[in-house]
Design an enzyme around this catalytic site. Structure first.
Site, short mmCIF file in Angstrom:
data_model
loop_
_atom_site.label_atom_id
_atom_site.label_comp_id
_atom_site.label_asym_id
_atom_site.label_seq_id
_atom_site.Cartn_x
_atom_site.Cartn_y
_atom_site.Cartn_z
N LYS A 165 0.85 -1.08 -0.07
CA LYS A 165 0.02 -0.12 -0.07
C LYS A 165 0.87 1.34 -0.02
O LYS A 165 2.03 1.17 0.39
CB LYS A 165 -0.87 -0.13 1.30
CG LYS A 165 -0.63 0.59 2.60
CD LYS A 165 -1.60 0.42 3.46
CE LYS A 165 -2.19 1.95 3.84
NZ LYS A 165 -1.39 2.68 4.55
N HIS A 257 -7.11 -0.61 5.70
CA HIS A 257 -7.33 -1.32 6.95
C HIS A 257 -8.68 -1.43 7.40
O HIS A 257 -9.36 -2.53 7.99
CB HIS A 257 -6.60 -0.96 7.89
CG HIS A 257 -5.01 -0.72 7.46
ND1 HIS A 257 -4.43 -1.44 6.61
CD2 HIS A 257 -4.13 0.29 7.57
CE1 HIS A 257 -3.17 -0.99 6.54
NE2 HIS A 257 -2.89 -0.03 7.05
N LYS A 357 -4.06 9.64 14.86
CA LYS A 357 -2.64 9.71 15.46
C LYS A 357 -2.62 10.46 16.52
O LYS A 357 -3.53 11.46 16.82
CB LYS A 357 -1.56 10.36 14.32
CG LYS A 357 -1.66 9.18 13.05
CD LYS A 357 -0.30 9.21 12.66
CE LYS A 357 -0.17 8.43 11.35
NZ LYS A 357 -0.09 6.86 11.43
C1 BG6 Z 1 -0.06 1.83 7.90
C2 BG6 Z 1 -0.30 3.44 8.06
O1 BG6 Z 1 -0.74 1.06 6.91
O2 BG6 Z 1 -0.46 1.32 9.18
C3 BG6 Z 1 0.43 3.91 9.18
O3 BG6 Z 1 0.54 3.56 6.73
C4 BG6 Z 1 -0.02 3.37 10.41
O4 BG6 Z 1 0.09 5.23 9.29
C5 BG6 Z 1 0.06 1.76 10.48
O5 BG6 Z 1 0.72 3.76 11.58
C6 BG6 Z 1 -0.59 1.24 11.42
O6 BG6 Z 1 -0.46 -0.12 11.54
P1 BG6 Z 1 -0.39 -1.01 12.86
O7 BG6 Z 1 0.04 -2.28 12.71
O8 BG6 Z 1 0.51 -0.43 13.71
O9 BG6 Z 1 -1.84 -0.83 13.69
#
Ligand code: BG6
Length: 509
Positions: A165, A257, A357
């Site tokens: 991605k 996601h 965030k």
């Molecule tokens: C990524 C995003 O796909 O997923 C990031 O680009 C984000 O911005 C991350 O921090 C979060 O992943 P996880 O596995 O830490 O929840």
């Protein structure tokens, strides 16, 4: 080198077929933080085929020896446990390096020669998994380069391409990328990765829903009041300003996601566990997400941007003061939305989602909140004072599932208390350190596309968020930054649920 018989097979006896893994972008962040630790973990678990090689393709000058040393140091740093030297050495013996640029046709011819050599030296039989761990603008050109060098053709062995991605930045660009990939590859050769599908608890949604008889009968609009999904991170942009400021929280997390999570929560039971049977049902859910009219975007979505504050025990500067961020940026770092799913099972059941965030704590959870009982017979306990039942699926950091219900408080009077029946992964199973990429890499080597996104799902995801992107683009936010780092986002996110007489599960106070 160890022989196959010395190494027990893990993964229910499954071991991937002989192959070479080619990593484009081998000097990048993803390779060192995720791919190498994942490969090393697979090696530790004896899941890699003995006839295996890794060919790292990047622009920097280096030799096989140099790259093995560098990868070794990165694995030691990012794999999250004491290094199992034997497992690393087994892998390191199979690592090779090709220094080249992605836009040089001669590089792909050299790549073809190196693949022949790997087949001879490591017995990889011309099966190749190409992993595009590059910046997205290279996805198309690398696949074109592979095609021109005849490397996408499956004569003599299988050829698969893993695409990272972001998959496009809107519907038009996602369609264009799909068309470009499909001009060189068949859909069954394309593995669009979404690392959320590599998480154990996300995969468990399928098992939980479809291997237990007791939940599915109440998993619908008659019993479910609403669903909440929260993905909160304490981190800011962490040096990824160049990418993030052009993307924002919505593009970064929602069509990929979050929609994967929604699809697993809301899908109909597939007719089998075959890749396309599962993905057909997931795809139907994403296609059923109600497109918003412009006026609905104003009332059903919230965006925010963090100001300076403290999050996860660390001081964070305001988003606009982070490295490589426009000091007047109108990019959102928080998004909340109320979505509807237009089908028989979910009509009128809101799906609230919230992504941000610089939140107070790291938390990814799904809450399925059930309807209240219609009537309470307990005196002085009005039904509205009772907490509704809820099933809380915690994806990270404390993987587990809790069911909330009311019980009688001990004592002479009839008081009701709310309790949780909790299952915690770590208490029942030995958890191996994992990045989430192990299972996905392993499945790609096995040729199992179940946990990878199909073209139609990616496009449906972008289609669902396009009206929001359009309205947000037309109306610049006027109040950014509007939440302090270390808080649960702007007040409007509370109001979004309060208007419907609901609140976020996680107490914002
Ligand atoms: C990524 C995003 O796909 O997923 C990031 O680009 C984000 O911005 C991350 O921090 C979060 O992943 P996880 O596995 O830490 O929840």
């Amino acid at each position: 080198m160890t022989s196959p018989d010395d190494r027990p097979a893990g993964g229910n006896g499954r071991r991937a077929s002989p192959c070479t893994l080619v990593i484009f972008g081998a000097s990048g962040d993803l390779t060192k933080r995720k791919l190498l630790p994942a490969l090393y973990n697979l090696s530790r678990q004896h899941l890699l085929p003995d006839d295996f090689a890794v060919l790292a393709f990047a622009r920097r000058e280096a030799s096989d020896e140099v790259i093995r040393d560098r990868f070794g140091a990165e694995v030691a740093r990012f794999a999250g446990a004491d290094l199992d030297v034997a497992a690393w050495e087994w892998l390191a013996d199979r690592v090779h390096y090709l220094q080249a640029s992605f836009d040089d046709d001669a590089a792909y011819r050299r790549l073809a020669e190196r693949l022949d050599r790997a087949a001879e030296e490591h017995g990889t039989r011309h099966n190749v998994l190409f992993y595009l761990a590059t910046a997205p603008e290279w996805f198309g050109p690398v696949v074109d380069g592979l095609e021109r060098a005849g490397l996408t053709s499956e004569e003599g062995g299988w050829r698969r391409v893993v695409v990272e991605k972001p998959f496009g930045h809107d519907l038009a660009s996602a369609k264009a990328l799909n068309a470009e990939l499909r001009s060189a590859l068949d859909e069954r050769q394309i593995y669009r990765i979404d690392h959320y599908l590599g998480k154990e608890t996300v995969q468990n949604l399928l098992v939980f829903r479809f291997s237990n008889g007791i939940f599915e009968p109440i998993w619908n609009r008659r019993y479910v009041d609403h669903v909440q999904i929260t993905v909160a991170e304490t981190l800011g942009v962490e040096g990824r300003g160049g990418y993030y400021d052009g993307a924002g929280a919505l593009r970064d997390m929602v069509p990929n996601h979050i929609f994967q999570l929604i699809s697993l929560v809301a899908m109909e039971p597939p007719i089998s566990f075959e890749a396309d049977a599962v993905r057909d049902e997931q795809s139907k859910v994403v296609r059923a997400i109600q497109p918003m009219r412009p006026e609905e975007v104003l009332t059903r979505t919230v965006r925010g941007q963090y100001d300076a504050g403290e999050s996860g025990g660390r001081k964070l500067p305001a988003y606009r003061d982070e490295d490589r961020i426009d000091p007047e940026s109108s990019t959102e770092t928080f998004v909340a939305m109320k979505l509807g799913i237009d089908n028989w099972r979910w009509k009128d059941v809101p799906f609230y989602l919230r992504v941000g965030k610089a939140m107070p704590r790291r938390l990814s959870e799904i809450v399925v909140q059930f309807k209240r009982p219609p009537f309470t017979m307990f005196r002085d306990t009005p039904v509205d004072a009772l907490q509704p039942n809820a099933l809380v699926v915690n994806i990270q950091p404390d993987e587990g599932i809790a069911l909330r219900f009311g019980v009688k408080k001990p004592g002479a009077s009839m008081g009701i208390g709310n309790v949780d029946m909790e299952f915690c992964y770590g208490e029942y199973f030995d958890e191996e350190p994992a990045t989430g990429y192990e299972r996905l890499l392993f499945d790609a080597m096995l040729g199992d596309q179940t946990l990878f996104q199909r073209a139609d799902m990616v496009e449906a995801g972008w289609r669902a968020v396009t009206p929001v992107l359009d309205v947000w683009k037309a109306l610049e936010p006027r109040d950014f930054p509007d939440y302090a780092a270390g808080t649960w986002g702007p007040d409007a996110a509370e109001a979004l649920l309060a208007r419907d007489g609901r609140r976020w599960w996680e107490d914002p106070s």
